[in-house]
Design an enzyme around this catalytic site. Structure first.
Site, PDB file in Angstrom:
ATOM      1  N   LYS A 154     -10.605  -0.939  10.495  1.00 10.42           N
ATOM      2  CA  LYS A 154     -10.791  -2.120   9.637  1.00 10.42           C
ATOM      3  C   LYS A 154     -11.132  -3.349  10.475  1.00 10.42           C
ATOM      4  CE  LYS A 154      -7.307  -0.557   6.294  1.00 10.42           C
ATOM      5  NZ  LYS A 154      -8.054   0.007   5.167  1.00 10.42           N
ATOM      6  N   HIS A 203       0.867  -1.169   0.000  1.00 11.47           N
ATOM      7  CA  HIS A 203       0.000   0.000   0.000  1.00 11.47           C
ATOM      8  C   HIS A 203       0.914   1.232   0.000  1.00 11.47           C
ATOM      9  CE1 HIS A 203      -2.758   2.952   1.870  1.00 11.47           C
ATOM     10  NE2 HIS A 203      -3.744   2.182   1.458  1.00 11.47           N
ATOM     11  N   GLN A 221      -4.348  -5.436   6.914  1.00 11.26           N
ATOM     12  CA  GLN A 221      -5.318  -6.404   6.376  1.00 11.26           C
ATOM     13  C   GLN A 221      -5.171  -7.786   7.004  1.00 11.26           C
ATOM     14  OE1 GLN A 221      -7.737  -5.415   4.536  1.00 11.26           O
ATOM     15  NE2 GLN A 221      -7.004  -3.486   3.694  1.00 11.26           N
ATOM     16  N   CYS A 273      -4.905   2.428  -3.559  1.00 14.23           N
ATOM     17  CA  CYS A 273      -3.668   2.961  -2.980  1.00 14.23           C
ATOM     18  C   CYS A 273      -2.515   1.970  -3.137  1.00 14.23           C
ATOM     19  CB  CYS A 273      -3.835   3.326  -1.499  1.00 14.23           C
ATOM     20  SG  CYS A 273      -5.080   4.561  -1.224  1.00 14.23           S
ATOM     21  N   ASP A 322       3.182  -4.510   7.859  1.00 13.27           N
ATOM     22  CA  ASP A 322       1.934  -3.766   7.741  1.00 13.27           C
ATOM     23  C   ASP A 322       0.800  -4.776   7.941  1.00 13.27           C
ATOM     24  OD1 ASP A 322      -0.419  -2.692   6.844  1.00 13.27           O
ATOM     25  OD2 ASP A 322       0.426  -1.732   5.073  1.00 13.27           O
TER      26      ASP A 322
HETATM   27  N1  C6P Z   1      -6.368   0.302   2.751  1.00 14.36           N
HETATM   28  C1  C6P Z   1      -8.189  -0.103   1.212  1.00 14.36           C
HETATM   29  O1  C6P Z   1      -9.307   0.143   0.742  1.00 14.36           O
HETATM   30  P1  C6P Z   1      -5.118   3.642   7.085  1.00 14.36           P
HETATM   31  O2  C6P Z   1      -5.703   4.474   5.982  1.00 14.36           O
HETATM   32  O3  C6P Z   1      -3.929   4.289   7.747  1.00 14.36           O
HETATM   33  O4  C6P Z   1      -6.136   3.150   8.053  1.00 14.36           O
HETATM   34  O5  C6P Z   1      -4.585   2.296   6.376  1.00 14.36           O
HETATM   35  C2  C6P Z   1      -3.684   2.369   5.312  1.00 14.36           C
HETATM   36  C3  C6P Z   1      -3.408   1.002   4.778  1.00 14.36           C
HETATM   37  C4  C6P Z   1      -2.150   0.474   4.941  1.00 14.36           C
HETATM   38  N2  C6P Z   1      -1.848  -0.779   4.532  1.00 14.36           N
HETATM   39  C5  C6P Z   1      -2.749  -1.552   3.941  1.00 14.36           C
HETATM   40  C6  C6P Z   1      -2.367  -2.944   3.523  1.00 14.36           C
HETATM   41  C7  C6P Z   1      -4.052  -1.077   3.734  1.00 14.36           C
HETATM   42  O6  C6P Z   1      -4.952  -1.857   3.151  1.00 14.36           O
HETATM   43  C8  C6P Z   1      -4.387   0.243   4.146  1.00 14.36           C
HETATM   44  C9  C6P Z   1      -5.734   0.813   3.860  1.00 14.36           C
HETATM   45  C10 C6P Z   1      -7.711   0.706   2.389  1.00 14.36           C
HETATM   46  O7  C6P Z   1      -7.484  -1.011   0.773  1.00 14.36           O
HETATM   47  C11 C6P Z   1      -7.853   2.158   2.130  1.00 14.36           C
HETATM   48  S1  C6P Z   1      -6.800   2.729   0.850  1.00 14.36           S
END
Ligand code: C6P
Length: 407
Positions: free
Chosen positions: A224, A121, A201, A368, A198
């Site tokens: 999430k 991401h 997910q 993203c 990270d």
């Molecule tokens: N992905 C998706 O629709 P934040 O925005 O900080 O809570 O998470 C960022 C982020 C970082 N790593 C991974 C693997 C992610 O999936 C995400 C967030 C969302 O896939 C929003 S772009």
């Protein structure tokens, strides 16, 4: 696990969208919230609201206790050695920025290397690129195979004695691919490099045990995993966090500030507060504690198996449909509940808009993760992602509408 019973806890699932019952398949973007989390937030603001660690009055004490108790439960959820290894951030993005900025101010500089995979991401790429521009270290990128899996040989061959930190997502937000974190962590540690994972997910969908994985950092987001938006966690090994300089400065993160002539002398607070400058999202932390309780109650292995079953069911049926291309590895044992796809002749946005007419929430775009889409030679994909309250009946309805739209 009984998804029908679980659904009763999620008031939003009673909504109709364009006259149809909501089918929420955008869980990788953000999950819905159970009544238990909503009620916890309401109770906090109704009965206990006060700033934490600052005053001796009753409300401040109650808020502090609720906040720190939540930290303990969140730490246990990922099996930290101590609650002080749980640092609250705004989310995964801020957690990774914290590590990148702090290490960049501390011990990564010119001549050093950072290794990142191309499935990341943007939040696990851009902070490193920003700091690399200031500090002059090199970023290496590990390749991804055509099916979206990590090229482990490439990853491991790019770790050198100059590598200070390796950064990898546990689960891809595009393909749902689950990476072998133990394997890459061992390769990183064999070269004295740190390992940042990270977990945006993975933590919401499977049992993640930081001590078993032996990782140095784990970043994840509350929103999430049934919790509120605006709150996330950075886990870090205590001995590493202790050596790192603070990320942001302000209240809460200092022990002492005094002036000696014109010289400002500062000592940092202890962990975890050294990394928590300013008033935190107190309600968010307490709400995330309630979300963790909810997930613990369901059992993370049950959560994982439920989503796996849904994914297998959906992929099996989607493969029989015309004019649809599915992405990601065929071997579903390597995947979580995320299905990226495209429909011939339709952009991903048109696809998501068509399904929205029927009350089905999908995500469209490059999620993203533009570099991964570049590898797939795609500008975007549509994406269905599942969670605890999704059912096979919803998948049947999705397939039925797909058949009507694209016969
Ligand atoms: N992905 C998706 O629709 P934040 O925005 O900080 O809570 O998470 C960022 C982020 C970082 N790593 C991974 C693997 C992610 O999936 C995400 C967030 C969302 O896939 C929003 S772009």
């Amino acid at each position: 696990m009984d998804p029908q019973a679980i659904r009763q806890d999620f008031p939003i699932l009673n909504r109709k969208i364009n006259g149809n019952p909501l089918i929420y398949f955008d869980n990788a973007a953000t999950s819905q919230k159970p009544r238990q989390v909503i009620d916890t937030l309401t109770d906090y603001y109704t009965n206990h609201n006060g700033n934490i660690h600052r005053a001796i009055h009753t409300l401040s004490s109650e808020a502090t206790e609720l906040f720190e108790k939540a930290r303990e439960r969140i730490g246990k959820f990922i099996n930290t050695t101590s609650p002080s290894e749980v640092i609250f951030t705004r989310g995964t993005t801020e957690a990774i920025n914290l590590v990148a900025y702090s290490l960049g101010c501390g011990n990564i500089g010119s001549g050093d290397e950072v290794l990142i995979s191309l499935m990341e991401h943007h939040s696990n790429i851009i902070p490193w690129e920003i700091i690399a521009q200031c500090k002059g270290f090199t970023i290496k990128y590990a390749n991804i195979n055509k099916d979206g899996t990590l090229n482990y040989d490439d990853f491991e061959s790019k770790i050198t004695k100059k590598t200070k930190i390796c950064c990898l997502s546990h689960v891809s937000n595009v393909t749902g691919v689950i990476n072998d974190i133990k394997r890459v962590t061992k390769a990183a540690h064999d070269n004295n490099a740190l390992m940042l994972v990270d977990g945006a997910q993975s933590v919401p969908h499977m049992k993640v045990n930081v001590r078993d994985l032996d990782i140095d950092f784990l970043a994840f987001s509350g929103h999430k995993m049934l919790g509120p938006t605006g709150i996330g966690v950075l886990y870090g090994k205590k001995e590493i966090l202790q050596k790192m300089p603070p990320f942001q400065g302000g209240g809460e993160m200092i022990k002492n500030v005094s002036f000696d002539k014109d010289q400002c002398n500062i000592s940092w607070n202890e962990l975890p507060w050294k990394f928590e400058a300013g008033t935190p999202d107190i309600a968010g932390v307490i709400g995330l504690g309630a979300a963790v309780d909810y997930l613990e109650n369901l059992g993370m292995n049950n959560v994982f198996n439920h989503e796996k079953e849904l994914t297998q069911y959906a992929v099996e049926h989607l493969k029989k449909c015309n004019n649809i291309t599915l992405y990601g590895p065929n071997d579903l044992s390597q995947r979580c509940g995320i299905i990226p796809f495209s429909i011939n002749g339709f952009s991903s946005h048109d696809t998501a808009a068509m399904f929205n007419e029927y009350g089905i929430a999908l995500r469209s775009g490059y999620h993203c993760a533009q570099p991964l889409h570049q590898i797939f030679k795609l500008s975007s994909t549509a994406r269905a992602s599942f969670y605890v309250y999704n059912t096979k009946t919803e998948i049947d309805r999705f397939i039925e509408i797909l058949g009507e739209l694209i016969p």
